[in-house]
Design a protein around this motif. Sequence first.
Motif, mmCIF file in Angstrom:
data_model
loop_
_atom_site.group_PDB
_atom_site.id
_atom_site.type_symbol
_atom_site.label_atom_id
_atom_site.label_comp_id
_atom_site.label_asym_id
_atom_site.label_seq_id
_atom_site.Cartn_x
_atom_site.Cartn_y
_atom_site.Cartn_z
ATOM 1 N N UNK A 22 34.995 35.191 33.388
ATOM 2 C CA UNK A 22 35.331 36.491 33.989
ATOM 3 C C UNK A 22 34.130 37.012 34.786
ATOM 4 N N UNK A 23 34.370 37.313 36.064
ATOM 5 C CA UNK A 23 33.258 37.764 36.906
ATOM 6 C C UNK A 23 33.307 39.261 37.195
ATOM 7 N N UNK A 24 34.489 39.830 37.273
ATOM 8 C CA UNK A 24 34.543 41.275 37.531
ATOM 9 C C UNK A 24 35.845 41.867 37.030
ATOM 10 N N UNK A 25 35.873 43.199 36.971
ATOM 11 C CA UNK A 25 37.037 43.932 36.459
ATOM 12 C C UNK A 25 37.386 45.066 37.399
ATOM 13 N N UNK A 26 38.652 45.453 37.369
ATOM 14 C CA UNK A 26 39.039 46.740 37.940
ATOM 15 C C UNK A 26 39.647 47.515 36.780
ATOM 16 N N UNK A 27 38.928 48.531 36.326
ATOM 17 C CA UNK A 27 39.393 49.333 35.188
ATOM 18 C C UNK A 27 39.036 50.783 35.449
ATOM 19 N N UNK A 28 39.334 51.248 36.659
ATOM 20 C CA UNK A 28 38.879 52.598 37.019
ATOM 21 C C UNK A 28 39.933 53.677 36.772
ATOM 22 N N UNK A 29 41.111 53.281 36.260
ATOM 23 C CA UNK A 29 42.124 54.284 35.913
ATOM 24 C C UNK A 29 41.871 54.695 34.465
ATOM 25 N N UNK A 30 41.123 55.779 34.279
ATOM 26 C CA UNK A 30 40.692 56.165 32.927
ATOM 27 C C UNK A 30 41.868 56.531 32.022
ATOM 28 N N UNK A 106 44.965 47.530 35.875
ATOM 29 C CA UNK A 106 43.842 46.823 35.250
ATOM 30 C C UNK A 106 43.823 45.396 35.785
ATOM 31 N N UNK A 107 42.660 44.950 36.238
ATOM 32 C CA UNK A 107 42.562 43.594 36.801
ATOM 33 C C UNK A 107 41.318 42.897 36.245
ATOM 34 N N UNK A 108 41.506 41.662 35.843
ATOM 35 C CA UNK A 108 40.380 40.796 35.474
ATOM 36 C C UNK A 108 40.281 39.713 36.545
ATOM 37 N N UNK A 109 39.111 39.562 37.146
ATOM 38 C CA UNK A 109 38.917 38.503 38.147
ATOM 39 C C UNK A 109 38.110 37.360 37.546
ATOM 40 N N UNK A 110 38.534 36.146 37.852
ATOM 41 C CA UNK A 110 37.854 34.953 37.335
ATOM 42 C C UNK A 110 36.971 34.327 38.410
ATOM 43 N N UNK A 111 36.006 33.501 37.978
ATOM 44 C CA UNK A 111 35.058 32.944 38.958
ATOM 45 C C UNK A 111 35.688 31.882 39.862
ATOM 46 N N UNK A 112 36.909 31.457 39.534
ATOM 47 C CA UNK A 112 37.591 30.492 40.405
ATOM 48 C C UNK A 112 38.458 31.196 41.457
ATOM 49 N N UNK A 113 38.350 32.522 41.530
ATOM 50 C CA UNK A 113 39.110 33.252 42.552
ATOM 51 C C UNK A 113 40.443 33.790 42.061
ATOM 52 N N UNK A 114 40.873 33.379 40.860
ATOM 53 C CA UNK A 114 42.145 33.858 40.317
ATOM 54 C C UNK A 114 41.988 35.198 39.615
ATOM 55 N N UNK A 115 43.088 35.726 39.141
ATOM 56 C CA UNK A 115 43.025 37.026 38.463
ATOM 57 C C UNK A 115 44.164 37.182 37.466
ATOM 58 N N UNK A 116 43.955 38.094 36.543
ATOM 59 C CA UNK A 116 45.038 38.534 35.682
ATOM 60 C C UNK A 116 45.153 40.039 35.852
ATOM 61 N N UNK A 117 46.356 40.522 36.147
ATOM 62 C CA UNK A 117 46.507 41.962 36.372
ATOM 63 C C UNK A 117 47.686 42.534 35.603
#
Length: 261
Positions: A22-30, A106-117
């Motif tokens: 996991x390289x980054x997240x989008x979790x800004x909706x508190x 909510x989004x999890x980004x992976x280092x291979x360019x994929x994501x789970x949202x």
Amino acid sequence: MPEGIEVEYYRRGAEASIDRSITSLMADDLYYLKGQTSPSLLQKALIGKELIRARRIGKLLLLDVDGGDILGLRFGMTGRIIVDGSAPIEYLEYSSERNNPAWDRFIINFNDGGSMRVRDPRRLGGVELNPNLSRLGFDLYTITMQELSQVLSSSSRPVKSRLMDQSEVAGLGNLLTDEILWRASVDPRRPADSLDEKETYILYEHFKKTISELTSLGGSHMGILQDHRTRGGLCPRHGIPLERYKVGGRTTYSCPEHQKG
Ligand SMILES: [Zn+2]
């Protein structure tokens, strides 16, 4: 809404996100972060880590993180999971058929360019780090006859309310519960503790069969009763009008002929 069967589909879909860094997240909706969960706690628990296992209890999806944390995902009325752009369930019954990335909470980004949202139009789901699991009841896929018997015999609340109480049986929603009770010929309003041993056994058999059948068929909306859950709908078995009323605030359909008493 997603019931335990839909979340089981999500769990299977989430397995594609296992063992990826996991390289980054989008979790800004508190609003979507529940309990003590904050963006910084999520960053700390997830960045540079991998998900190692996808589990599910009832309607709660649990993703174990290497390092010991557990990421809990709830889907509310309209939440879906999308991994690498592909969704285990494309459209949910009673939800919008539009597919708007603005609904990604909510989004999890992976280092291979994929994501789970998590895409959730109505925003009633949530993300919680290390959720409390002690208040969840027996899972709908693994509940035993003895456990069901214990759930029913210990309360005089309506049998439908008892089955939908997530702290007793985890994973049943409105559609599955009506379908199971219709198949088992039990009036949803009956006091749970009024079912005798034989009736409980018949209910259990229909419970297990319904979950397994609808899991194969594609979801909790695939029941025999489903198309008849409308005003003026007829019992698919007897062709007489179904009764429509509320139990525990939820719209309920049952047959006055074969689900009486
Ligand atoms: Zn009937």
